[in-house]
Design a protein around this motif. Structure first.
Motif, short mmCIF file in Angstrom:
data_model
loop_
_atom_site.label_atom_id
_atom_site.label_comp_id
_atom_site.label_asym_id
_atom_site.label_seq_id
_atom_site.Cartn_x
_atom_site.Cartn_y
_atom_site.Cartn_z
N LYS A 175 0.83 -1.21 0.00
CA LYS A 175 0.00 0.00 0.00
C LYS A 175 0.86 1.25 0.00
O LYS A 175 2.03 1.23 0.38
N THR A 176 0.27 2.36 -0.41
CA THR A 176 1.01 3.62 -0.44
C THR A 176 1.18 4.15 0.98
O THR A 176 0.45 3.77 1.90
N ASN A 177 2.14 5.05 1.13
CA ASN A 177 2.35 5.66 2.43
C ASN A 177 1.09 6.38 2.91
O ASN A 177 0.72 6.30 4.08
N ALA A 178 0.43 7.08 2.00
CA ALA A 178 -0.77 7.83 2.37
C ALA A 178 -1.86 6.90 2.87
O ALA A 178 -2.57 7.21 3.84
N GLU A 179 -2.01 5.75 2.23
CA GLU A 179 -3.03 4.78 2.66
C GLU A 179 -2.73 4.25 4.06
O GLU A 179 -3.63 4.11 4.90
N LEU A 180 -1.46 3.95 4.33
CA LEU A 180 -1.09 3.40 5.62
C LEU A 180 -1.24 4.44 6.73
O LEU A 180 -1.70 4.12 7.83
N VAL A 181 -0.85 5.66 6.45
CA VAL A 181 -1.02 6.73 7.44
C VAL A 181 -2.50 6.96 7.74
O VAL A 181 -2.91 7.12 8.89
N ALA A 182 -3.32 6.94 6.69
CA ALA A 182 -4.77 7.13 6.88
C ALA A 182 -5.36 6.00 7.71
O ALA A 182 -6.25 6.23 8.55
N THR A 183 -4.87 4.77 7.51
CA THR A 183 -5.36 3.64 8.29
C THR A 183 -4.99 3.79 9.75
O THR A 183 -5.81 3.54 10.65
N ALA A 184 -3.76 4.21 10.02
CA ALA A 184 -3.33 4.41 11.41
C ALA A 184 -4.13 5.53 12.07
O ALA A 184 -4.60 5.39 13.21
N GLU A 185 -4.30 6.63 11.36
CA GLU A 185 -5.07 7.74 11.91
C GLU A 185 -6.53 7.32 12.14
O GLU A 185 -7.15 7.68 13.15
N GLY A 186 -7.09 6.53 11.22
CA GLY A 186 -8.46 6.07 11.37
C GLY A 186 -8.64 5.20 12.59
O GLY A 186 -9.67 5.26 13.28
N ALA A 187 -7.63 4.35 12.87
CA ALA A 187 -7.70 3.50 14.06
C ALA A 187 -7.73 4.35 15.33
O ALA A 187 -8.48 4.06 16.27
N LEU A 188 -6.94 5.40 15.36
CA LEU A 188 -6.95 6.29 16.53
C LEU A 188 -8.30 6.97 16.69
O LEU A 188 -8.85 7.04 17.79
N ARG A 189 -8.84 7.47 15.60
CA ARG A 189 -10.11 8.19 15.69
C ARG A 189 -11.26 7.24 16.06
O ARG A 189 -12.25 7.65 16.67
N ARG A 190 -11.10 5.97 15.73
CA ARG A 190 -12.13 4.99 16.06
C ARG A 190 -12.14 4.66 17.55
O ARG A 190 -13.20 4.52 18.17
N TYR A 191 -10.95 4.53 18.14
CA TYR A 191 -10.85 4.04 19.51
C TYR A 191 -10.58 5.13 20.55
O TYR A 191 -10.72 4.87 21.74
N PHE A 192 -10.16 6.31 20.11
CA PHE A 192 -9.79 7.35 21.08
C PHE A 192 -10.57 8.63 20.79
O PHE A 192 -10.22 9.39 19.88
N PRO A 193 -11.62 8.91 21.57
CA PRO A 193 -12.39 10.15 21.38
C PRO A 193 -11.54 11.40 21.48
O PRO A 193 -11.88 12.44 20.89
N ALA A 194 -10.43 11.32 22.20
CA ALA A 194 -9.55 12.48 22.36
C ALA A 194 -8.92 12.90 21.03
O ALA A 194 -8.31 13.98 20.96
N MET A 195 -9.08 12.10 19.98
CA MET A 195 -8.53 12.46 18.67
C MET A 195 -9.30 13.60 18.01
O MET A 195 -8.84 14.19 17.03
N ALA A 196 -10.49 13.90 18.51
CA ALA A 196 -11.28 14.99 17.91
C ALA A 196 -10.49 16.29 17.95
O ALA A 196 -10.05 16.74 19.01
N GLY A 197 -10.29 16.87 16.79
CA GLY A 197 -9.58 18.14 16.70
C GLY A 197 -8.07 18.04 16.72
O GLY A 197 -7.38 19.05 16.66
N VAL A 198 -7.54 16.82 16.80
CA VAL A 198 -6.09 16.64 16.84
C VAL A 198 -5.48 16.84 15.45
O VAL A 198 -6.08 16.47 14.43
N THR A 199 -4.29 17.38 15.42
CA THR A 199 -3.55 17.56 14.17
C THR A 199 -2.39 16.58 14.12
O THR A 199 -1.62 16.46 15.07
N VAL A 200 -2.29 15.85 13.00
CA VAL A 200 -1.13 14.99 12.77
C VAL A 200 -0.03 15.87 12.20
O VAL A 200 -0.10 16.34 11.07
N GLU A 201 0.99 16.10 13.00
CA GLU A 201 2.06 17.02 12.60
C GLU A 201 3.02 16.40 11.59
O GLU A 201 3.57 17.10 10.74
N ARG A 202 3.20 15.09 11.70
CA ARG A 202 4.20 14.44 10.83
C ARG A 202 3.93 12.95 10.85
O ARG A 202 3.43 12.42 11.84
N ALA A 203 4.25 12.27 9.76
CA ALA A 203 4.11 10.82 9.71
C ALA A 203 5.23 10.24 8.86
O ALA A 203 5.72 10.88 7.91
N LEU A 204 5.64 9.04 9.20
CA LEU A 204 6.73 8.37 8.50
C LEU A 204 6.38 6.89 8.42
O LEU A 204 6.01 6.28 9.41
#
Length: 219
Positions: free
Chosen positions: A119-148
């Motif tokens: 998968k592309t880097n963008a797809e993998l980052v989106a999957t990781a971010e989606g997992a956080l938003r699914r399980y952690f309500p504190a993700m509301a309004g959070v900014t992803v500053e950087r991903a690798l």
């Protein structure tokens, strides 16, 4: 043992210090390199002999990791398993390295990542971010500053039924050379626990070898 000593310190790396060939004498040696790296370290006359002849049949299993930095702390544990998610684990890597607080540095891990690795880097980052938003309500309004995204196609050996019979023990036909690693015959798949077990066994066998030669005092 002939080896190349590479630059170790940050200053040596920055200065572009070249690797230096060195020679080390030893009564016993434990090799803890992966199976795919061992053959290149052996004398030519030993590569076609068992157990070394089977090294080429050890395939690799990939691991994908996504490093992510958030502008605030969201995950409140050092390590969490993620259910029903392509990303299997998330670690607070910042806290693990003594850097608590924001930005929070998280690491997501996918083992046996045959599908994820393509998968592309963008797809993998989106999957990781989606997992956080699914399980952690504190993700509301959070900014992803950087991903690798990091991919290691040979992160572990591919633990298959065919390879099980080929996994060697710590002893080798080369006197004084012993094997360690999760790919050796540990009774476990490719795990940290297996690697630890193999290291302990290799050390025990090396010590016994040295004792037969009266050289174990300094082991």
């Amino acid at each position: 043992v002939r080896y190349a000593q590479r630059a170790e310190t940050r200053e040596e790396v920055a200065a572009g210090r070249a690797a230096e060939p060195r020679l080390e004498a030893a009564d016993a040696v434990v090799s803890a390199v992966p199976a795919h790296a061992l053959a290149g370290l052996l004398p030519d006359e030993w590569r076609a002999q068992p157990p070394f002849a089977a090294l080429a049949r050890f395939g690799g299993s990939p691991i994908v990791s996504v490093e992510m930095w958030l502008d605030r702390v969201v995950v409140d544990r050092l390590m969490l398993g993620l259910r029903d998610s392509e990303m299997e684990w998330v670690f607070d890597k910042g806290r693990l390295y003594g850097r608590a607080g924001a930005p929070q540095h998280l690491a997501f891990i996918v083992s046996s990542a045959y599908r994820s690795a393509s998968k592309t880097n963008a797809e993998l980052v989106a999957t990781a971010e989606g997992a956080l938003r699914r399980y952690f309500p504190a993700m509301a309004g959070v900014t992803v500053e950087r991903a690798l995204v990091l991919r290691d196609p040979l992160a572990t050996f591919a633990s298959t039924p065919e390879l099980e019979a080929l996994r060697p023990g710590p002893d080798t036909p080369i006197a004084g050379l012993f094997l360690a690693g999760d790919w050796t015959d540990t009774g476990l798949p490719a795990t940290i626990e297996g690697a630890v077990r193999s290291g302990q066994r290799a050390a025990q066998h090396a010590r016994a070898f040295l004792q037969t030669r009266g050289t174990a005092g300094g082991a």
